[in-house]
Design a protein around this motif. Structure first.
Motif, PDB file in Angstrom:
ATOM      1  N   PRO A 274      -0.089   5.395   3.965  1.00 48.51           N
ATOM      2  CA  PRO A 274      -0.092   4.139   4.721  1.00 48.51           C
ATOM      3  C   PRO A 274       1.309   3.827   5.230  1.00 48.51           C
ATOM      4  CG  PRO A 274      -0.315   3.709   2.360  1.00 48.51           C
ATOM      5  CD  PRO A 274      -0.315   5.202   2.552  1.00 48.51           C
ATOM      6  N   ARG A 275       1.390   2.982   6.220  1.00 46.88           N
ATOM      7  CA  ARG A 275       2.702   2.612   6.797  1.00 46.88           C
ATOM      8  C   ARG A 275       3.322   1.469   6.043  1.00 46.88           C
ATOM      9  NH1 ARG A 275       4.069   5.383  11.141  1.00 46.88           N
ATOM     10  NH2 ARG A 275       2.397   6.391  12.249  1.00 46.88           N
TER      11      ARG A 275
ATOM     12  N   ASP B  36       0.827  -1.206   0.000  1.00 47.10           N
ATOM     13  CA  ASP B  36       0.000   0.000   0.000  1.00 47.10           C
ATOM     14  C   ASP B  36       0.860   1.253   0.000  1.00 47.10           C
ATOM     15  OD1 ASP B  36      -2.368  -1.432  -0.008  1.00 47.10           O
ATOM     16  OD2 ASP B  36      -2.549  -1.421   2.178  1.00 47.10           O
ATOM     17  N   ARG B  37       1.961   1.228   0.765  1.00 45.76           N
ATOM     18  CA  ARG B  37       2.852   2.388   0.831  1.00 45.76           C
ATOM     19  C   ARG B  37       3.555   2.599  -0.510  1.00 45.76           C
ATOM     20  NH1 ARG B  37       4.404   6.750   4.243  1.00 45.76           N
ATOM     21  NH2 ARG B  37       6.192   7.593   3.176  1.00 45.76           N
ATOM     22  N   VAL B  38       3.995   1.533  -1.160  1.00 47.71           N
ATOM     23  CA  VAL B  38       4.650   1.634  -2.463  1.00 47.71           C
ATOM     24  C   VAL B  38       3.681   2.245  -3.470  1.00 47.71           C
ATOM     25  CG1 VAL B  38       5.639   0.324  -4.376  1.00 47.71           C
ATOM     26  CG2 VAL B  38       6.261  -0.248  -2.031  1.00 47.71           C
TER      27      VAL B  38
ATOM     28  N   GLN C   5      -8.778  11.290  -6.039  1.00 47.14           N
ATOM     29  CA  GLN C   5      -8.984  12.346  -5.041  1.00 47.14           C
ATOM     30  C   GLN C   5      -9.129  11.753  -3.634  1.00 47.14           C
ATOM     31  OE1 GLN C   5     -12.299  14.275  -7.061  1.00 47.14           O
ATOM     32  NE2 GLN C   5     -11.075  16.153  -7.234  1.00 47.14           N
ATOM     33  N   ARG C   6      -9.833  10.631  -3.509  1.00 45.91           N
ATOM     34  CA  ARG C   6      -9.976   9.986  -2.200  1.00 45.91           C
ATOM     35  C   ARG C   6      -8.625   9.499  -1.683  1.00 45.91           C
ATOM     36  NH1 ARG C   6     -14.873   8.135  -4.433  1.00 45.91           N
ATOM     37  NH2 ARG C   6     -13.901   6.205  -5.156  1.00 45.91           N
ATOM     38  N   ILE C   7      -7.825   8.931  -2.561  1.00 43.81           N
ATOM     39  CA  ILE C   7      -6.490   8.444  -2.158  1.00 43.81           C
ATOM     40  C   ILE C   7      -5.617   9.608  -1.718  1.00 43.81           C
ATOM     41  CG2 ILE C   7      -4.346   7.407  -3.021  1.00 43.81           C
ATOM     42  CD1 ILE C   7      -6.171   5.633  -4.828  1.00 43.81           C
TER      43      ILE C   7
END
Length: 185
Positions: free
Chosen positions: A184-185, A143-145, A176-178
């Motif tokens: 994220p960690r 998720d972070r990548v 836009q939501r992202i």
């Protein structure tokens, strides 16, 4: 004192070139590596880096892959011509296999994705020639990548949401939501 800092203290030449067009990253990484014993020279462009290499070829280098005035591979070649034993690590916000292969063929010892931790960079710089660097202790989550990639494309598009969504093949509202969420960690 950590094992890595002790290893740096044993080096005969601690000269280090840090080249990145992101000022905050360049300064932060330079300070972190200086605190571990290196003597960094900072460069914001390919031209600055090439001039620094010609003035004093470094024993180590941490180079960004893509800059406004060129490519980090140009600097790798300049370093290799001036000092074949130099250890070069490439940093990039674009994790592509083709660019990683090109960096290693040009003479880089490792290729790390941004944002790279100073200890990961240090491990890559100090890895022996006959061993592969160890994987990072705290790798970024998928998720972070993904979030980092979206942020990079967003910056490259001049913070234009519609253009970023088009390049990422994503719906504008989803993007836009992202962008509204925390990293994220």
């Amino acid at each position: 004192m950590s094992d890595l800092t002790e290893a740096v203290a044993q080096l005969p030449d601690k000269s280090l070139l840090v080249m990145d067009d992101d000022s905050a990253l360049r300064v932060r990484l330079g300070r972190a590596l200086e605190s571990r014993g290196f003597q960094p020279t900072l460069a914001a462009s390919v031209a600055e880096a090439v001039a620094a290499v010609k003035a004093h070829p470094p024993a180590f280098a941490v180079l960004d892959m893509r800059l406004d005035d060129g490519n980090g591979l140009q600097v790798v070649e300049t370093i290799r011509n001036a000092r074949p034993d130099a250890r070069v690590v490439m940093l990039t916000g674009y994790g592509a296999i083709a660019t990683a292969v090109a960096a290693v063929k040009a003479g880089a010892v490792d290729y790390l994705a941004k944002p790279a931790d100073a200890d990961d960079v240090l491990r890559a710089l100090l890895a022996r020639h006959d061993e592969n660097p160890a994987p990072p202790e705290n790798p970024m989550s998928a998720d972070r990548v993904r979030w980092e990639h979206i942020q990079r494309v967003y910056e490259l598009c001049g913070h234009n949401v519609s253009e970023t969504a088009r390049r990422l093949n994503m719906h504008r509202r989803t993007l836009q939501r992202i962008l509204a969420k925390r990293a994220p960690r």
